[in-house]
Scaffold this motif. Sequence first.
Motif, PDB file in Angstrom:
ATOM      1  N   SER A 168      19.333   3.139 124.417  1.00  7.39           N
ATOM      2  CA  SER A 168      20.761   3.092 124.127  1.00  7.39           C
ATOM      3  C   SER A 168      21.181   1.629 123.973  1.00  7.39           C
ATOM      4  O   SER A 168      20.470   0.712 124.411  1.00  7.39           O
ATOM      5  N   THR A 169      22.329   1.386 123.367  1.00  8.69           N
ATOM      6  CA  THR A 169      22.774   0.007 123.126  1.00  8.69           C
ATOM      7  C   THR A 169      22.996  -0.767 124.425  1.00  8.69           C
ATOM      8  O   THR A 169      22.801  -1.987 124.453  1.00  8.69           O
ATOM      9  N   ASP A 170      23.370  -0.068 125.503  1.00  5.37           N
ATOM     10  CA  ASP A 170      23.549  -0.757 126.785  1.00  5.37           C
ATOM     11  C   ASP A 170      22.251  -0.833 127.586  1.00  5.37           C
ATOM     12  O   ASP A 170      22.230  -1.381 128.701  1.00  5.37           O
ATOM     13  N   GLU A 171      21.167  -0.276 127.022  1.00  3.71           N
ATOM     14  CA  GLU A 171      19.817  -0.325 127.601  1.00  3.71           C
ATOM     15  C   GLU A 171      19.731   0.358 128.965  1.00  3.71           C
ATOM     16  O   GLU A 171      18.824   0.102 129.748  1.00  3.71           O
ATOM     17  N   GLN A 172      20.651   1.264 129.223  1.00  3.91           N
ATOM     18  CA  GLN A 172      20.634   1.988 130.488  1.00  3.91           C
ATOM     19  C   GLN A 172      20.096   3.410 130.353  1.00  3.91           C
ATOM     20  O   GLN A 172      19.941   4.111 131.346  1.00  3.91           O
ATOM     21  N   THR A 173      19.818   3.824 129.099  1.00  2.57           N
ATOM     22  CA  THR A 173      19.288   5.167 128.844  1.00  2.57           C
ATOM     23  C   THR A 173      18.101   5.075 127.900  1.00  2.57           C
ATOM     24  O   THR A 173      18.160   4.372 126.880  1.00  2.57           O
ATOM     25  N   LEU A 174      17.026   5.771 128.250  1.00  2.00           N
ATOM     26  CA  LEU A 174      15.841   5.838 127.404  1.00  2.00           C
ATOM     27  C   LEU A 174      15.731   7.253 126.847  1.00  2.00           C
ATOM     28  O   LEU A 174      15.757   8.230 127.601  1.00  2.00           O
ATOM     29  N   TYR A 175      15.646   7.354 125.531  1.00  2.00           N
ATOM     30  CA  TYR A 175      15.488   8.641 124.854  1.00  2.00           C
ATOM     31  C   TYR A 175      14.039   8.781 124.392  1.00  2.00           C
ATOM     32  O   TYR A 175      13.378   7.791 124.063  1.00  2.00           O
ATOM     33  N   PHE A 176      13.552  10.015 124.314  1.00  2.00           N
ATOM     34  CA  PHE A 176      12.177  10.246 123.875  1.00  2.00           C
ATOM     35  C   PHE A 176      11.994  11.706 123.484  1.00  2.00           C
ATOM     36  O   PHE A 176      12.865  12.548 123.752  1.00  2.00           O
TER      37      PHE A 176
END
Length: 335
Positions: free
Chosen positions: A290-298
């Motif tokens: 995510s743009t705030d680097e607090q969520t990782l998608y996969f």
Amino acid sequence: MKFKNIVQCLLLLLLTNLSFGQKVNTNTADKNYSNFAYVDAIATYEKLAEKGYKDQRMFQKLGNAYYFNADLNNAAKWYEALFDMNQDQEPEYYYRYSQCLKAINDYKKADKMLELFNRKSGNDQRANLFEKNKDYLAIIKANSGRFSIEDAGINSNYSDYGSSISGNKLVFASARDTGGTAKKVFRWTNQSFTNLYSSEINTDGSLGAPKRLAKAINSKFHESTPVFTKDGTTMYFTRNNYVNGKRGRDTDHVTLLKLYKATLQDNNWSNVIELPFNSDNYSVAHPALSTDEQTLYFASDMPGTLGQSDLFKVKINTNGTFSDPINLEFIAFAR
């Protein structure tokens, strides 16, 4: 009379030998197919087809082998042979054939296959999507022409994909070579296993010569689809289940995919660790931040997946730990 009997015996012997040889070849091809050696399976199946041998299961596997290698033109050829032999197929074959028909611009027949897929599949989300967007060609046309697409100038004759940008570098996966004297071949494609490469992005937008990332990142199996934090010091990427020189396998002895994290220290990638929600028994792959680097998608086919694979997300906690994976489909349904 004796001569006639001799001729009949010779013909029977010839037919028996041909049948036996055909059975041996089919068994060899089936074994290759079961072991995901699709290119080798194709070679044997097509030799049998050239000799006039026709079999529904063989046509299914030929179509699939090309489909799984993204050769949709040849997949369309064998799926057509399959449907010419028997129109009553499992729903998935209608869907795969429709995608191949789109690839060769036969949209009318592709739509017909999707209609049949919708009837046979029940509540498949792909079928529902088609029903809601039957005018998809007009939508595509309305959105076309806004961008110009050019060769990036660094492509090889092999698979090059899964790109990401880190600072002034484009990092991507390629099967162009293995970086050593011993060539290890991925039997699915009969190409080398993919490694990660980087190309410097020049001021004019052109790309410099690709350089292979260090051995700490590139193993003797697949690496692909990297993503970086904005400061360029952390990379998440996909790799086959392989860490510390050990290859992991599921209960069927297949090596699946996992997500790994690496840290940039003194301009070198190191401290490669696998993420805690990986498993030997399902794949976890293709990360995005995510743009705030607090969520990782996969993507994953872990238990609880609704399709063949779904998109998931995890929260990246401030202490570097991760939350439990959440299926994005559940979030969509909740709304």
